[in-house]
Write a protein that holds these residues in place. Structure first.
Motif, PDB file in Angstrom:
ATOM      1  N   ALA A 208       0.856  -1.307   0.015  1.00 65.30           N
ATOM      2  CA  ALA A 208      -0.189  -0.058  -0.127  1.00 65.30           C
ATOM      3  C   ALA A 208       1.051   1.347   0.026  1.00 65.30           C
ATOM      4  O   ALA A 208       0.527   2.314  -0.315  1.00 65.30           O
ATOM      5  CB  ALA A 208      -0.955   0.006   1.185  1.00 65.30           C
ATOM      6  N   THR A 209       2.141   1.179   0.414  1.00 62.91           N
ATOM      7  CA  THR A 209       3.006   2.386   0.481  1.00 62.91           C
ATOM      8  C   THR A 209       3.996   2.416  -0.395  1.00 62.91           C
ATOM      9  O   THR A 209       4.938   3.087  -0.380  1.00 62.91           O
ATOM     10  CB  THR A 209       3.369   2.408   2.247  1.00 62.91           C
ATOM     11  OG1 THR A 209       4.228   1.232   2.379  1.00 62.91           O
ATOM     12  CG2 THR A 209       2.431   2.832   2.983  1.00 62.91           C
TER      13      THR A 209
ATOM     14  N   ASP B  78       0.326  11.711  -1.076  1.00 64.86           N
ATOM     15  CA  ASP B  78      -0.509  10.807  -1.939  1.00 64.86           C
ATOM     16  C   ASP B  78      -1.038   9.387  -1.188  1.00 64.86           C
ATOM     17  O   ASP B  78      -1.923   9.163  -1.423  1.00 64.86           O
ATOM     18  CB  ASP B  78       0.095  10.870  -3.412  1.00 64.86           C
ATOM     19  CG  ASP B  78       0.022  11.751  -4.542  1.00 64.86           C
ATOM     20  OD1 ASP B  78      -0.934  12.603  -4.168  1.00 64.86           O
ATOM     21  OD2 ASP B  78       0.572  11.629  -5.254  1.00 64.86           O
ATOM     22  N   ILE B  79       0.176   9.027  -0.580  1.00 64.26           N
ATOM     23  CA  ILE B  79      -0.278   7.764   0.427  1.00 64.26           C
ATOM     24  C   ILE B  79      -1.133   7.909   1.225  1.00 64.26           C
ATOM     25  O   ILE B  79      -2.137   7.308   1.411  1.00 64.26           O
ATOM     26  CB  ILE B  79       1.493   7.191   0.627  1.00 64.26           C
ATOM     27  CG1 ILE B  79       2.005   6.647  -0.487  1.00 64.26           C
ATOM     28  CG2 ILE B  79       0.930   5.962   1.805  1.00 64.26           C
ATOM     29  CD1 ILE B  79       3.289   6.361  -0.128  1.00 64.26           C
TER      30      ILE B  79
ATOM     31  N   LEU C 289      -9.046   7.583   1.769  1.00 65.40           N
ATOM     32  CA  LEU C 289     -10.219   6.911   0.989  1.00 65.40           C
ATOM     33  C   LEU C 289     -10.424   5.485   0.731  1.00 65.40           C
ATOM     34  O   LEU C 289     -11.860   5.158   0.656  1.00 65.40           O
ATOM     35  CB  LEU C 289      -9.685   7.566  -0.619  1.00 65.40           C
ATOM     36  CG  LEU C 289      -9.732   9.239  -0.637  1.00 65.40           C
ATOM     37  CD1 LEU C 289      -9.404   9.437  -2.106  1.00 65.40           C
ATOM     38  CD2 LEU C 289     -11.181   9.555  -0.293  1.00 65.40           C
ATOM     39  N   GLU C 290      -9.400   4.772   0.734  1.00 66.45           N
ATOM     40  CA  GLU C 290      -9.504   3.112   0.593  1.00 66.45           C
ATOM     41  C   GLU C 290      -9.657   2.477   1.561  1.00 66.45           C
ATOM     42  O   GLU C 290     -10.378   1.657   1.885  1.00 66.45           O
ATOM     43  CB  GLU C 290      -8.388   2.678  -0.147  1.00 66.45           C
ATOM     44  CG  GLU C 290      -8.051   3.291  -1.550  1.00 66.45           C
ATOM     45  CD  GLU C 290      -6.966   2.798  -2.551  1.00 66.45           C
ATOM     46  OE1 GLU C 290      -6.263   1.819  -1.710  1.00 66.45           O
ATOM     47  OE2 GLU C 290      -6.835   2.966  -3.309  1.00 66.45           O
TER      48      GLU C 290
ATOM     49  N   TYR D 139      -4.355  18.661   0.028  1.00 64.95           N
ATOM     50  CA  TYR D 139      -4.783  17.312   0.376  1.00 64.95           C
ATOM     51  C   TYR D 139      -5.795  17.065   1.521  1.00 64.95           C
ATOM     52  O   TYR D 139      -6.044  15.891   1.676  1.00 64.95           O
ATOM     53  CB  TYR D 139      -3.193  16.605   0.846  1.00 64.95           C
ATOM     54  CG  TYR D 139      -2.445  16.489  -0.319  1.00 64.95           C
ATOM     55  CD1 TYR D 139      -2.617  14.865  -1.001  1.00 64.95           C
ATOM     56  CD2 TYR D 139      -1.543  17.294  -0.930  1.00 64.95           C
ATOM     57  CE1 TYR D 139      -1.797  14.719  -2.034  1.00 64.95           C
ATOM     58  CE2 TYR D 139      -0.738  16.852  -2.006  1.00 64.95           C
ATOM     59  CZ  TYR D 139      -0.927  15.415  -2.291  1.00 64.95           C
ATOM     60  OH  TYR D 139       0.150  15.197  -3.646  1.00 64.95           O
TER      61      TYR D 139
ATOM     62  N   ARG E 152      -3.449  10.062   1.585  1.00 62.21           N
ATOM     63  CA  ARG E 152      -4.820  10.456   1.123  1.00 62.21           C
ATOM     64  C   ARG E 152      -5.417   9.168   0.605  1.00 62.21           C
ATOM     65  O   ARG E 152      -6.359   9.098   0.647  1.00 62.21           O
ATOM     66  CB  ARG E 152      -4.506  11.597   0.104  1.00 62.21           C
ATOM     67  CG  ARG E 152      -5.977  11.962  -0.700  1.00 62.21           C
ATOM     68  CD  ARG E 152      -6.799  13.022   0.308  1.00 62.21           C
ATOM     69  NE  ARG E 152      -7.978  13.186  -0.407  1.00 62.21           N
ATOM     70  CZ  ARG E 152      -8.945  13.590   0.398  1.00 62.21           C
ATOM     71  NH1 ARG E 152      -8.799  13.955   1.584  1.00 62.21           N
ATOM     72  NH2 ARG E 152     -10.183  13.936  -0.243  1.00 62.21           N
ATOM     73  N   GLN E 153      -4.679   8.551   0.104  1.00 62.69           N
ATOM     74  CA  GLN E 153      -5.132   7.082  -0.563  1.00 62.69           C
ATOM     75  C   GLN E 153      -5.604   6.125   0.820  1.00 62.69           C
ATOM     76  O   GLN E 153      -6.657   5.594   0.309  1.00 62.69           O
ATOM     77  CB  GLN E 153      -4.280   6.370  -1.234  1.00 62.69           C
ATOM     78  CG  GLN E 153      -4.675   5.212  -2.079  1.00 62.69           C
ATOM     79  CD  GLN E 153      -3.575   4.563  -3.026  1.00 62.69           C
ATOM     80  OE1 GLN E 153      -2.261   5.027  -2.776  1.00 62.69           O
ATOM     81  NE2 GLN E 153      -3.962   3.456  -3.668  1.00 62.69           N
TER      82      GLN E 153
END
Length: 270
Positions: free
Chosen positions: A126-127, A180-181, A187-188, A206, A183-184
Motif C-alpha cells: 500500500a505504501t 498521496d499515500i 479514501l480506500e 490534500y 490521502r489514499q
C-alpha cells in the motif's frame, strides 16, 4: 461510527500551557490538517492524542472512550504515529522495521504468525515499499524511510494515523508522494489521518478540513477555502501573501506578495 474528539482540551509542559481549550472532531475517511506558525502547538496536539502528555483540562475521546482510561497497548492498536524525524535502526531491513508495527498485537513472548506477515506485506504494498523490503535502512533515501514509517504505522492496523510534519526535509517529489499515500489510505481504508503541516499549499491540496492554530488557540477551522486566505495568513503568520484559486481544482494557492529588495538602487537596470 469511529471518531476522534477533543472537548475543551488544554495541553502543555509543566506549568506552561501551550494549547488552550481545543475542541475538534475527525471522522473516518477524512484527512484533517493542523496548520499554524512555529510554536503554535501543532506537535503538542499530536503528543496529547498519543497520551505522551496529559491534558491539564478537557478530555480526548476515541470512539466515545476517554483515552485516559485506555491501556497503552489498546491505544497503540487504535492510533499510529509517523514522527517528524523517525529514528530507524540502520542495520535492520525495511521488512523488519515494518514488522515492528505488529508489536501492539502480540502477547508477551509471542512471535509473529502468518497473519502478521501478511499484514506487513499488504502495508508495504500500500505504501510502495515492498520493492525494497530486503534492503537495509541505512541504504534508503529520506523519502523511502518516510514511506517505510507510514508502512510501519499501517501495520498496526490503526483507526487513526497521526502525521507530524511528514514532509519536513523532503524534496517536492517525496512530499507529494508521501501525502498521496496518506490521502489514499483515507479514501480506500477509511482511516482518520491527522497531519500537522507547514506548507499551506500542500495543506490546501490534500486535507478535507483544516484547523489553523495561533497563540495556542484555534484561530479558524473548516474547508481549505474557508481557512486559507489573505486575511487569515496575515493575522496568524504576519506574512503578506496573495491567495488565489488553483487554476485546475480551485483550491486556495498561496503566493508571496513580494520579496524584500536589498540590491543597489540601479540593480534592476542590469
Amino acid at each position: 461510527m469511529f471518531n476522534l474528539r477533543l472537548d475543551e482540551v488544554s495541553l502543555g509542559y509543566g506549568k506552561r500551557t501551550v494549547l488552550h481549550n481545543i475542541s475538534l472532531e475527525a471522522r473516518p475517511g477524512e484527512m484533517l490538517g493542523i496548520i499554524g506558525p512555529n510554536g503554535s502547538g501543532k506537535s503538542t496536539l499530536i503528543r496529547g492524542i498519543t497520551r505522551l502528555i496529559s491534558p491539564s483540562s478537557g478530555q480526548i475521546f476515541l470512539d466515545g472512550q476517554n483515552i485516559a482510561s485506555m491501556s497503552h497497548s489498546d491505544l497503540a492498536r487504535l492510533v499510529a504515529v509517523v514522527p517528524q524525524n523517525p529514528v530507524l535502526p540502520g542495520l535492520f531491513t525495511a521488512f523488519e522495521v515494518v514488522l515492528m508495527g505488529r508489536t501492539p498485537h502480540l502477547g508477551f513472548l509471542k512471535y509473529e504468525g502468518k497473519r502478521d506477515l501478511a499484514i506487513v506485506q499488504r502495508a508495504m504494498e500500500a505504501t510502495q515499499t515492498a520493492a525494497f523490503a530486503e534492503r537495509r535502512i541505512g541504504e534508503l533515501s529520506g523519502g523511502e524511510r518516510q514511506r517505510l514509517t507510514i508502512a510501519r504505522a499501517l501495520a498496526q492496523e490503526p483507526k487513526i494515523i497521526l502525521l507530524d510534519e511528514p514532509t519536513a526535509h523532503l524534496d517536492i517529489n517525496y512530499q507529494i508522494e508521501t501525502l498521496d499515500i496518506a490521502r489514499q489510505l483515507c479514501l480506500e481504508q477509511k482511516l482518520i489521518v491527522v497531519a500537522t503541516l507547514h506548507d499551506l499549499n500542500l495543506a490546501a491540496q490534500y486535507c478535507d478540513r483544516l484547523v489553523m492554530l495561533c497563540d495556542g488557540k484555534i484561530h479558524c477551522h473548516g474547508v481549505p477555502a474557508a481557512v486559507i486566505n489573505t486575511q487569515t495568513v496575515k493575522e496568524v503568520y504576519g506574512a503578506e501573501v496573495y491567495v488565489y484559486p488553483h487554476p485546475i481544482n480551485g483550491l486556495p494557492a498561496t503566493l508571496i506578495a513580494s520579496r524584500k529588495d536589498t540590491s543597489k538602487p540601479n540593480a534592476r537596470a542590469m
